[in-house]
Motif scaffolding. Sequence first.
Motif, short mmCIF file in Angstrom:
data_model
loop_
_atom_site.label_atom_id
_atom_site.label_comp_id
_atom_site.label_asym_id
_atom_site.label_seq_id
_atom_site.Cartn_x
_atom_site.Cartn_y
_atom_site.Cartn_z
N ALA A 90 0.84 -1.21 0.00
CA ALA A 90 0.00 0.00 0.00
C ALA A 90 0.87 1.26 0.00
CB ALA A 90 -0.93 -0.01 1.21
N ARG A 91 2.00 1.20 0.71
CA ARG A 91 2.92 2.36 0.72
C ARG A 91 3.50 2.60 -0.67
NH1 ARG A 91 6.35 4.95 5.13
NH2 ARG A 91 5.18 6.62 4.18
N VAL A 92 3.86 1.51 -1.36
CA VAL A 92 4.41 1.64 -2.72
C VAL A 92 3.35 2.26 -3.63
CG1 VAL A 92 5.32 0.44 -4.73
CG2 VAL A 92 5.92 -0.35 -2.44
N HIS A 93 2.13 1.73 -3.54
CA HIS A 93 1.06 2.22 -4.38
C HIS A 93 0.80 3.70 -4.11
CE1 HIS A 93 -2.58 2.09 -6.78
NE2 HIS A 93 -3.17 2.78 -5.82
N GLY A 94 0.74 4.06 -2.84
CA GLY A 94 0.49 5.45 -2.47
C GLY A 94 1.59 6.38 -2.94
N PHE A 95 2.84 5.93 -2.82
CA PHE A 95 3.96 6.76 -3.24
C PHE A 95 3.95 6.98 -4.75
CE2 PHE A 95 8.31 7.11 -4.88
CZ PHE A 95 8.70 8.29 -4.26
N VAL A 96 3.80 5.90 -5.50
CA VAL A 96 3.82 6.02 -6.97
C VAL A 96 2.65 6.88 -7.43
CG1 VAL A 96 3.61 4.74 -9.14
CG2 VAL A 96 5.07 3.85 -7.31
N HIS A 97 1.49 6.69 -6.80
CA HIS A 97 0.32 7.49 -7.16
C HIS A 97 0.59 8.98 -6.89
CE1 HIS A 97 -3.82 8.53 -7.90
NE2 HIS A 97 -3.92 9.07 -6.71
N ALA A 98 1.14 9.27 -5.72
CA ALA A 98 1.41 10.66 -5.35
C ALA A 98 2.43 11.30 -6.28
CB ALA A 98 1.88 10.74 -3.90
N MET A 99 3.39 10.49 -6.76
CA MET A 99 4.43 11.03 -7.63
C MET A 99 3.95 11.24 -9.06
SD MET A 99 7.10 11.59 -5.80
CE MET A 99 8.52 11.76 -6.88
N THR A 100 2.97 10.44 -9.50
CA THR A 100 2.65 10.44 -10.92
C THR A 100 1.27 11.00 -11.27
OG1 THR A 100 1.86 8.16 -10.70
CG2 THR A 100 4.11 8.45 -11.44
N SER A 101 0.37 11.10 -10.30
CA SER A 101 -0.97 11.52 -10.69
C SER A 101 -1.08 13.04 -10.73
CB SER A 101 -2.01 10.94 -9.73
OG SER A 101 -2.08 11.75 -8.60
N PRO A 102 -1.88 13.55 -11.67
CA PRO A 102 -2.01 15.00 -11.82
C PRO A 102 -2.67 15.64 -10.60
CG PRO A 102 -3.41 13.82 -13.42
CD PRO A 102 -2.64 12.79 -12.66
N ASP A 103 -3.55 14.89 -9.93
CA ASP A 103 -4.20 15.45 -8.75
C ASP A 103 -3.43 15.07 -7.48
OD1 ASP A 103 -4.79 12.79 -9.14
OD2 ASP A 103 -6.72 12.87 -8.09
N SER A 104 -2.11 14.95 -7.65
CA SER A 104 -1.18 14.54 -6.60
C SER A 104 -1.62 14.76 -5.16
CB SER A 104 0.14 15.30 -6.79
OG SER A 104 0.81 14.81 -7.90
N PRO A 105 -1.89 13.69 -4.44
CA PRO A 105 -2.08 13.85 -3.00
C PRO A 105 -0.72 14.18 -2.35
CG PRO A 105 -2.20 11.53 -3.62
CD PRO A 105 -2.01 12.31 -4.89
N GLU A 106 -0.75 14.68 -1.13
CA GLU A 106 0.49 14.98 -0.43
C GLU A 106 1.27 13.70 -0.17
OE1 GLU A 106 1.82 18.04 0.78
OE2 GLU A 106 0.41 18.71 -0.75
N LEU A 107 2.59 13.80 -0.20
CA LEU A 107 3.40 12.66 0.20
C LEU A 107 3.41 12.59 1.72
CD1 LEU A 107 6.40 13.12 -2.23
CD2 LEU A 107 4.98 11.10 -2.10
N PRO A 108 3.48 11.36 2.28
CA PRO A 108 3.60 11.25 3.73
C PRO A 108 4.90 11.92 4.20
CG PRO A 108 3.92 9.12 2.66
CD PRO A 108 3.47 10.07 1.60
N GLU A 109 4.93 12.26 5.48
CA GLU A 109 6.02 13.09 5.99
C GLU A 109 7.40 12.49 5.76
OE1 GLU A 109 5.10 14.33 9.95
OE2 GLU A 109 7.04 15.34 10.19
N ASP A 110 7.55 11.18 5.92
CA ASP A 110 8.88 10.60 5.79
C ASP A 110 9.36 10.56 4.35
OD1 ASP A 110 6.88 8.64 5.30
OD2 ASP A 110 8.32 7.03 5.63
N LEU A 111 8.47 10.82 3.39
CA LEU A 111 8.85 10.81 1.97
C LEU A 111 8.71 12.19 1.34
CD1 LEU A 111 7.05 7.48 1.00
CD2 LEU A 111 9.47 7.79 1.56
N ALA A 112 8.32 13.16 2.15
CA ALA A 112 8.01 14.49 1.61
C ALA A 112 9.22 15.15 0.96
CB ALA A 112 7.46 15.38 2.72
N ALA A 113 10.43 14.70 1.32
CA ALA A 113 11.63 15.28 0.71
C ALA A 113 11.63 15.11 -0.80
CB ALA A 113 12.89 14.64 1.31
N LEU A 114 10.89 14.12 -1.29
CA LEU A 114 10.85 13.87 -2.74
C LEU A 114 9.77 14.69 -3.44
CD1 LEU A 114 11.42 10.05 -2.54
CD2 LEU A 114 12.91 11.62 -3.77
N SER A 115 9.03 15.49 -2.69
CA SER A 115 7.90 16.18 -3.30
C SER A 115 8.35 17.20 -4.35
CB SER A 115 7.01 16.83 -2.24
OG SER A 115 7.78 17.66 -1.42
N GLY A 116 9.57 17.74 -4.21
CA GLY A 116 10.06 18.71 -5.18
C GLY A 116 10.31 18.11 -6.55
#
Length: 149
Positions: A90-116
């Motif tokens: 589920a974490r993998v799915h959530g991360f890939v979705h957040a990185m690739t979808s146009p309506d990008s949900p926020e990344l969880p705090e421990d991965l937020a460094a990649l949001s840029g």
Amino acid sequence: MNPELRELYGEILLDHGRKPRNHRAQPCPPACMVEGDNPLCGDRVRFFITIDNGSIADASFEGSGCAISIASASLATVAVRGLPVEDALARVHGFVHAMTSPDSPELPEDLAALSGVRGFPMRVKCATLAWHAMREAVESSRTHQESAR
Ligand code: ZN
């Protein structure tokens, strides 16, 4: 994004890029290894997953490539260690979705460094490479264990 946050995220990525966590091979089996590459950038990764009793007992990788790909692989190992298999997937799915979808949900705090990285499609491929390999390694390790039972 405010400048302090951007600086903090930059430091986290630099730190994981220079001193990647869990950057080592594991013997297979019991670990399952999946290779992936991103020819657009020249990134390569070998991801190792050991499942014990339904949870991710160990996650590690070997790889070479750009700083984003190494930092993201390092963060990926930390993000799933100790989690039940379903939660890890589920974490993998959530991360890939957040990185690739146009309506990008926020990344969880421990991965937020990649949001840029999200605004840069070429770099998104660098960041998600290890996560795709990790998902395959988790699924294949689980399948192997079920068939061995
Ligand atoms: Zn790259």
